[in-house]
Design an enzyme around this catalytic site. Structure first.
Site, PDB file in Angstrom:
ATOM      1  N   PHE A   1       0.825  -1.597   0.359  1.00 50.24           N
ATOM      2  CA  PHE A   1       0.362   0.250  -0.606  1.00 50.24           C
ATOM      3  C   PHE A   1       0.991   1.364  -0.105  1.00 50.24           C
ATOM      4  O   PHE A   1       1.819   1.595   1.031  1.00 50.24           O
ATOM      5  CB  PHE A   1      -0.912   0.127   1.426  1.00 50.24           C
ATOM      6  CG  PHE A   1      -2.199   1.041   1.558  1.00 50.24           C
ATOM      7  CD1 PHE A   1      -3.194   1.556   1.086  1.00 50.24           C
ATOM      8  CD2 PHE A   1      -1.580   2.378   2.093  1.00 50.24           C
ATOM      9  CE1 PHE A   1      -3.948   2.214   0.645  1.00 50.24           C
ATOM     10  CE2 PHE A   1      -2.102   3.759   2.095  1.00 50.24           C
ATOM     11  CZ  PHE A   1      -3.434   3.473   1.581  1.00 50.24           C
TER      12      PHE A   1
ATOM     13  N   ASP B   1       5.904   3.214 -19.226  1.00 49.85           N
ATOM     14  CA  ASP B   1       4.879   4.114 -18.913  1.00 49.85           C
ATOM     15  C   ASP B   1       4.969   5.264 -17.973  1.00 49.85           C
ATOM     16  O   ASP B   1       4.070   5.330 -17.347  1.00 49.85           O
ATOM     17  CB  ASP B   1       3.424   3.761 -18.685  1.00 49.85           C
ATOM     18  CG  ASP B   1       2.251   4.134 -19.318  1.00 49.85           C
ATOM     19  OD1 ASP B   1       2.126   5.185 -20.090  1.00 49.85           O
ATOM     20  OD2 ASP B   1       1.157   3.654 -18.983  1.00 49.85           O
TER      21      ASP B   1
END
Length: 328
Positions: A104, A224
């Site tokens: 996370f 990306d």
């Protein structure tokens, strides 16, 4: 708990669904998947936060496979630079639904100093990644261009089949492949097809061939890296704030390939470009550097045309006309 945490996710994390307290809530956003924050507490009181993506269908399974390997390739090279991926798999409650579970990353805790973090800048970490050499793939005797699994740039599947020469990889596995994706979605366009063919067969060998830029060493690329996939945050509320990247579509390729999409959308300040340029000087011939970056930017115009249609075709044609006039 609501919604229920699928038992396959807990098992993939090595947790017992019967003895682990878990809750999952919607968190963040993605154009291609649903995203959540997963909180787990084991019987011994150990608490942990994870980030979960879910999606439906075979494309989601393939997308999460590619992202899992991409994240872990980067995390293995520079642990403080991106989340670690712990698992990907199929839901026990629905065989058509798939998941990815990672660290996370709290991007909301990005203010202030780096605290007890590594203190490394984004430019320094990126330069370190761009000098991380490719591993030797199974069945080969030297590093190759490509990646062990297919990856997705947005929703576009990428062919990462191993190639020995970078110019061939970029022409075939990127330009010609993404053209086919664009034609599949938008239909064939003679002008676009002929331009891509000329760039792939003439411009790419001229600008990226070994006779021009020398032997290219395959290094680790995010794939990306627009500004929306970069930020500052804290992993699972632990440690200091770090410069981080996420949502990769990794490949072992030419370091300058990364700069195409970074240049296309901007968002990286002059301080970054100055520091990165000092750490990663422009490759010779330097007078062709801007044209090489435009050639790498072309792929992302073609990919956005495949994804969204519209004006991205015009951007691709503009780049190709300039490069063809100069090099074909």
């Amino acid at each position: 708990m609501s919604p229920t945490v699928d038992s396959a996710i807990l098992r993939a994390l090595g947790l017992d669904p019967n003895s682990t307290s878990a809750s999952i809530t919607s968190h963040g956003g993605s154009g291609f998947s649903s995203t959540y924050k997963l909180l787990t507490t084991t019987l011994d009181g150990n608490k942990r936060a994870y980030f979960v993506k879910t999606g439906t269908g075979p494309d989601a399974a393939a997308m999460f496979l590619g992202e899992h390997h991409s994240l872990n390739a980067i995390h293995s090279a520079i642990p403080s630079f991106c989340p670690r991926s712990y698992a990907h798999g199929t839901m026990s409650s629905n065989s058509s639904q798939h998941f990815l579970v990672t660290d996370f990353l709290n991007l909301r805790s990005s203010g202030g100093s780096t605290g007890s973090g590594s203190g490394e800048s984004f430019a320094a970490k990126l330069a370190k990644m761009h000098t991380t050499p490719a591993l030797i793939p199974e069945g080969y005797d030297k590093p190759m261009f490509g990646f062990p699994v297919p990856t997705y740039c947005g929703a576009t599947g990428q062919d990462n089949t191993w190639k020995e020469e970078w110019a061939e990889f970029y022409a075939e596995n990127r330009l010609r492949h993404v053209l086919k994706e664009g034609e599949r979605v938008n239909g064939k366009n003679k002008e676009l097809s002929e331009a891509v063919d000329k760039v792939a067969s003439k411009v790419v060998p001229r600008l990226l061939g070994e006779q021009t830029i020398g032997k290219v060493t395959p290094v680790l690329i995010h794939g990306d890296l627009w500004s929306g996939n970069q930020g500052r945050g804290r992993f699972s509320e632990e440690g200091g704030v770090e410069e981080v990247i996420y949502d990769p579509a990794a490949v072992y390729g030419h370091s300058e390939y990364e700069l195409g999409i970074m240049n296309m959308f901007g968002g990286f300040g002059g301080g970054f470009w100055k520091e990165y340029g000092e750490l990663m000087p422009k490759q010779e011939p330097t007078e062709e550097w801007e044209d090489r970056i435009a050639l790498y930017e072309l792929y992302h115009h073609l990919n956005h045309y495949a994804l969204f249609g519209g004006g991205y075709r015009g951007g691709a044609m503009s780049i190709m006309k300039k490069l063809i006039a100069k090099y074909a």
